[in-house]
Motif scaffolding. Structure first.
Motif, PDB file in Angstrom:
ATOM      1  N   GLU A 103       0.832  -1.201   0.000  1.00 20.14           N
ATOM      2  CA  GLU A 103       0.000   0.000   0.000  1.00 20.14           C
ATOM      3  C   GLU A 103       0.865   1.249   0.000  1.00 20.14           C
ATOM      4  OE1 GLU A 103      -4.145   1.251   2.115  1.00 20.14           O
ATOM      5  OE2 GLU A 103      -2.649   0.292   3.401  1.00 20.14           O
ATOM      6  N   ALA A 104       0.424   2.272  -0.713  1.00 20.70           N
ATOM      7  CA  ALA A 104       1.169   3.531  -0.746  1.00 20.70           C
ATOM      8  C   ALA A 104       0.234   4.678  -1.106  1.00 20.70           C
ATOM      9  CB  ALA A 104       2.323   3.465  -1.738  1.00 20.70           C
ATOM     10  N   MET A 105       0.578   5.866  -0.620  1.00 19.36           N
ATOM     11  CA  MET A 105      -0.091   7.110  -0.999  1.00 19.36           C
ATOM     12  C   MET A 105       0.889   7.896  -1.863  1.00 19.36           C
ATOM     13  SD  MET A 105      -2.567   9.479  -0.623  1.00 19.36           S
ATOM     14  CE  MET A 105      -3.451   9.444   0.940  1.00 19.36           C
ATOM     15  N   PHE A 106       0.401   8.402  -2.997  1.00 20.35           N
ATOM     16  CA  PHE A 106       1.245   9.141  -3.932  1.00 20.35           C
ATOM     17  C   PHE A 106       0.742  10.569  -4.082  1.00 20.35           C
ATOM     18  CE2 PHE A 106       1.296   4.693  -5.129  1.00 20.35           C
ATOM     19  CZ  PHE A 106       2.639   4.419  -5.343  1.00 20.35           C
ATOM     20  N   GLY A 124      -2.699  14.171 -12.588  1.00 16.48           N
ATOM     21  CA  GLY A 124      -2.463  15.357 -11.758  1.00 16.48           C
ATOM     22  C   GLY A 124      -3.171  15.207 -10.442  1.00 16.48           C
ATOM     23  N   THR A 125      -2.564  14.563  -9.447  1.00 13.55           N
ATOM     24  CA  THR A 125      -3.395  14.081  -8.343  1.00 13.55           C
ATOM     25  C   THR A 125      -2.639  13.649  -7.092  1.00 13.55           C
ATOM     26  OG1 THR A 125      -5.118  12.453  -7.857  1.00 13.55           O
ATOM     27  CG2 THR A 125      -3.287  11.713  -9.136  1.00 13.55           C
ATOM     28  N   THR A 126      -3.436  13.374  -6.042  1.00 10.51           N
ATOM     29  CA  THR A 126      -2.992  12.654  -4.849  1.00 10.51           C
ATOM     30  C   THR A 126      -3.901  11.441  -4.722  1.00 10.51           C
ATOM     31  OG1 THR A 126      -2.320  14.702  -3.752  1.00 10.51           O
ATOM     32  CG2 THR A 126      -2.628  12.765  -2.361  1.00 10.51           C
ATOM     33  N   PHE A 127      -3.307  10.259  -4.601  1.00  4.65           N
ATOM     34  CA  PHE A 127      -4.135   9.052  -4.564  1.00  4.65           C
ATOM     35  C   PHE A 127      -3.405   7.947  -3.813  1.00  4.65           C
ATOM     36  CE2 PHE A 127      -1.407   8.846  -8.222  1.00  4.65           C
ATOM     37  CZ  PHE A 127      -1.062   7.514  -8.373  1.00  4.65           C
ATOM     38  N   SER A 128      -4.177   6.971  -3.327  1.00  2.00           N
ATOM     39  CA  SER A 128      -3.586   5.823  -2.656  1.00  2.00           C
ATOM     40  C   SER A 128      -3.907   4.569  -3.449  1.00  2.00           C
ATOM     41  CB  SER A 128      -4.109   5.682  -1.216  1.00  2.00           C
ATOM     42  OG  SER A 128      -5.474   5.323  -1.214  1.00  2.00           O
ATOM     43  N   VAL A 129      -2.989   3.599  -3.381  1.00  2.64           N
ATOM     44  CA  VAL A 129      -3.166   2.323  -4.061  1.00  2.64           C
ATOM     45  C   VAL A 129      -2.870   1.220  -3.065  1.00  2.64           C
ATOM     46  CG1 VAL A 129      -2.413   0.812  -5.942  1.00  2.64           C
ATOM     47  CG2 VAL A 129      -2.446   3.297  -6.277  1.00  2.64           C
ATOM     48  N   ARG A 140      -7.092  -1.714  -4.911  1.00  4.30           N
ATOM     49  CA  ARG A 140      -8.038  -0.685  -4.476  1.00  4.30           C
ATOM     50  C   ARG A 140      -7.369   0.678  -4.614  1.00  4.30           C
ATOM     51  NH1 ARG A 140      -9.198   1.192   0.913  1.00  4.30           N
ATOM     52  NH2 ARG A 140     -11.373   1.767   1.215  1.00  4.30           N
ATOM     53  N   VAL A 141      -8.059   1.620  -5.263  1.00  4.32           N
ATOM     54  CA  VAL A 141      -7.518   2.951  -5.504  1.00  4.32           C
ATOM     55  C   VAL A 141      -8.471   3.981  -4.918  1.00  4.32           C
ATOM     56  CG1 VAL A 141      -6.799   4.622  -7.255  1.00  4.32           C
ATOM     57  CG2 VAL A 141      -6.416   2.167  -7.632  1.00  4.32           C
ATOM     58  N   VAL A 142      -7.936   4.932  -4.176  1.00  9.57           N
ATOM     59  CA  VAL A 142      -8.726   6.021  -3.601  1.00  9.57           C
ATOM     60  C   VAL A 142      -8.104   7.335  -4.037  1.00  9.57           C
ATOM     61  CG1 VAL A 142      -9.536   7.140  -1.483  1.00  9.57           C
ATOM     62  CG2 VAL A 142      -9.406   4.639  -1.603  1.00  9.57           C
ATOM     63  N   VAL A 143      -8.913   8.209  -4.626  1.00  6.69           N
ATOM     64  CA  VAL A 143      -8.409   9.497  -5.113  1.00  6.69           C
ATOM     65  C   VAL A 143      -8.828  10.592  -4.141  1.00  6.69           C
ATOM     66  CG1 VAL A 143      -8.398  11.148  -7.027  1.00  6.69           C
ATOM     67  CG2 VAL A 143      -8.603   8.687  -7.493  1.00  6.69           C
ATOM     68  N   THR A 144      -7.862  11.276  -3.578  1.00  5.69           N
ATOM     69  CA  THR A 144      -8.151  12.359  -2.638  1.00  5.69           C
ATOM     70  C   THR A 144      -8.030  13.735  -3.273  1.00  5.69           C
ATOM     71  OG1 THR A 144      -5.869  12.330  -1.851  1.00  5.69           O
ATOM     72  CG2 THR A 144      -7.449  10.977  -0.650  1.00  5.69           C
ATOM     73  N   GLN A 145      -7.396  13.794  -4.455  1.00  7.91           N
ATOM     74  CA  GLN A 145      -7.279  15.068  -5.161  1.00  7.91           C
ATOM     75  C   GLN A 145      -6.982  14.787  -6.627  1.00  7.91           C
ATOM     76  OE1 GLN A 145      -4.559  17.847  -3.357  1.00  7.91           O
ATOM     77  NE2 GLN A 145      -4.326  19.035  -5.228  1.00  7.91           N
ATOM     78  N   GLY A 146      -7.595  15.527  -7.532  1.00  4.01           N
ATOM     79  CA  GLY A 146      -7.306  15.368  -8.949  1.00  4.01           C
ATOM     80  C   GLY A 146      -8.005  14.167  -9.554  1.00  4.01           C
ATOM     81  N   THR A 189      -2.347   6.371   6.725  1.00  2.00           N
ATOM     82  CA  THR A 189      -1.186   7.269   6.639  1.00  2.00           C
ATOM     83  C   THR A 189      -0.897   7.925   7.982  1.00  2.00           C
ATOM     84  OG1 THR A 189      -2.523   9.177   5.934  1.00  2.00           O
ATOM     85  CG2 THR A 189      -1.655   7.740   4.205  1.00  2.00           C
ATOM     86  N   GLN A 190      -1.888   7.934   8.876  1.00  2.00           N
ATOM     87  CA  GLN A 190      -1.721   8.484  10.221  1.00  2.00           C
ATOM     88  C   GLN A 190      -1.547   7.386  11.262  1.00  2.00           C
ATOM     89  OE1 GLN A 190      -1.551  11.847  10.705  1.00  2.00           O
ATOM     90  NE2 GLN A 190      -1.682  11.979   8.468  1.00  2.00           N
ATOM     91  N   GLY A 191      -1.355   6.141  10.816  1.00  2.00           N
ATOM     92  CA  GLY A 191      -1.135   5.041  11.742  1.00  2.00           C
ATOM     93  C   GLY A 191      -2.404   4.415  12.273  1.00  2.00           C
ATOM     94  N   ARG A 192      -3.554   4.695  11.627  1.00  2.00           N
ATOM     95  CA  ARG A 192      -4.828   4.145  12.096  1.00  2.00           C
ATOM     96  C   ARG A 192      -5.360   3.161  11.063  1.00  2.00           C
ATOM     97  NH1 ARG A 192     -10.336   6.130  12.468  1.00  2.00           N
ATOM     98  NH2 ARG A 192      -9.736   7.905  11.162  1.00  2.00           N
ATOM     99  N   LEU A 193      -5.651   1.948  11.502  1.00  2.00           N
ATOM    100  CA  LEU A 193      -6.161   0.897  10.626  1.00  2.00           C
ATOM    101  C   LEU A 193      -7.676   0.834  10.788  1.00  2.00           C
ATOM    102  CD1 LEU A 193      -5.647  -1.463   8.700  1.00  2.00           C
ATOM    103  CD2 LEU A 193      -5.181  -2.896  10.692  1.00  2.00           C
ATOM    104  N   VAL A 194      -8.395   1.100   9.706  1.00  2.00           N
ATOM    105  CA  VAL A 194      -9.855   1.196   9.776  1.00  2.00           C
ATOM    106  C   VAL A 194     -10.486   0.153   8.861  1.00  2.00           C
ATOM    107  CG1 VAL A 194     -11.863   2.678   9.395  1.00  2.00           C
ATOM    108  CG2 VAL A 194      -9.740   3.665  10.283  1.00  2.00           C
ATOM    109  N   PHE A 195     -11.450  -0.608   9.403  1.00  2.00           N
ATOM    110  CA  PHE A 195     -12.239  -1.553   8.622  1.00  2.00           C
ATOM    111  C   PHE A 195     -13.688  -1.076   8.616  1.00  2.00           C
ATOM    112  CE2 PHE A 195      -8.816  -4.249  10.438  1.00  2.00           C
ATOM    113  CZ  PHE A 195      -8.262  -4.724   9.245  1.00  2.00           C
TER     114      PHE A 195
END
Length: 356
Positions: free
Chosen positions: A185-188, A211-216, A225-231, A276-282
């Motif tokens: 997992e990574a945030m870009f 042109g974005t911020t996203f996690s994979v 799983r891909v989440v787009v937070t910007q762009g 990314t803040q150390g919290r694991l959420v289900f």
């Protein structure tokens, strides 16, 4: 600043990394700045390295929203305290004639490595290990179970790497394209460049920056799983062309499972990137996803002991709880009894009337 060499910390056998950082940032008091200049003048290799670091600082930009600064600093200090610093051949910045690569004195190399970690380990590692016309070895960044790390790549891309994850840069990264391979997992946070598209390949999918911020997240149990937070990004499979991909925009979530892409529009929340803040959420997570995440975050191995538990879903969150407490919470939430078999926790549906 080395043994027998006075500098910003007079009489110290250690290099004062903070003094050098202040000097690069233009914040040194006059007396300290003069001491640094005198120290640099006594060895040209010191000046060469500081010039390269200064270029890195010029390229630095503000970190993306959600960056865990404390986690990044912990990673820096862990590397600084390592017993040995790998030897990296140095090549001077392009604005000067490049001398032949040479081995740098170990104390100065350690100082340079420490400052580099503070300014951007990703770019400097790539720059120092390669040179014009050289065959670039693949560069990888990896984390262990329960660890996260933050790296900045040479193009300014900021990456937050999740636990038990690996990011590998293509050998020709940055020449005509910017391609990376992800396991885990990574945030870009990616600066867009039409001429050099940024692409993440993970678990049979590719994700291209628009042109974005996203996690994979790429996991064998839950797919990609891909989440787009910007762009926006384009999400495709295999060798599919970009015009065949699904475009995901801010707030969208996309998944690839069993060869099919599904897009959920405007459903992403802060919980999707809480890791990314150390919290694991289900949130209504299937058992397979729970097992995969707890293995990466806690080193726990979960197995469903019967078909009933295998179909149940979990809603819970964790942030640094001991493994035993995590297993108890999961068991209660799933209505299951937990039995340890070696390093594996087996979950079976609780018998009627059994204490919960």
């Amino acid at each position: 600043m080395e043994n027998g060499d006075e500098g910003p910390v007079t009489g110290s056998a250690q290099v004062d990394w903070e003094a050098l950082a202040r000097f690069l940032a233009g914040e040194s008091p006059a007396e300290e700045a003069d001491a640094v200049r005198a120290w640099l003048a006594r060895d040209r290799s010191r000046h060469d390295v500081l010039s390269a670091l200064d270029t890195t600082l010029d390229r630095a930009s503000a970190p993306p929203a959600g960056l865990d600064v404390e986690a990044a600093l912990r990673g820096v200090h862990a590397r600084m305290d390592a017993p040995e610093t790998p030897v990296i051949p140095f090549r001077a910045p392009a604005r000067r004639a490049a001398p032949a690569p040479r081995r740098m004195p170990a104390p100065w190399l350690r100082a340079a490595a420490a400052i580099v970690l503070l300014l951007g380990v990703g770019w400097f590692t790539w720059r120092m290990m390669t040179g014009p016309g050289s065959a670039r070895p693949p560069v990888s960044f990896a984390t262990g179970v329960g660890q996260r790390d933050t790296v900045r790549l040479g193009d300014g891309t900021m990456v937050i790497l999740g636990p038990d994850s690996r990011l590998t840069l293509a050998r020709d990264y940055g020449r005509e394209a910017r391609q990376v391979e992800l396991r885990g997992e990574a945030m870009f946070d990616v600066p867009h460049d039409e001429a050099r598209p940024f692409t993440v390949r993970a678990g049979g999918a590719w994700v291209r920056d628009l042109g974005t911020t996203f996690s994979v997240q790429a996991d064998s149990a839950a797919g990609v799983r891909v989440v787009v937070t910007q762009g926006a990004v384009a999400l495709g499979t295999g060798e599919a062309r970009e015009d065949e991909a699904v475009v995901l925009r801010q707030g969208d979530r996309g998944t690839l499972a069993a060869g099919r892409i599904q897009a959920e529009r405007a459903v992403a929340t802060a919980d999707d990137v809480a890791w990314t803040q150390g919290r694991l959420v289900f949130r209504d997570a299937p058992f397979g996803q729970v097992a995969a995440e707890l293995r990466r975050w806690y080193g726990l191995h979960l197995r469903a002991g019967d078909a009933t538990v295998a179909t149940r879903r979990l809603t819970a969150s964790f942030q640094g709880e001991p493994p035993g407490d995590v297993l108890r919470v999961v068991g209660l939430a799933l209505g299951a009894e937990v039995t340890m078999r070696g390093d594996t926790a087996v979950f079976r549906a609780a018998s009627p009337g059994a204490p919960r």
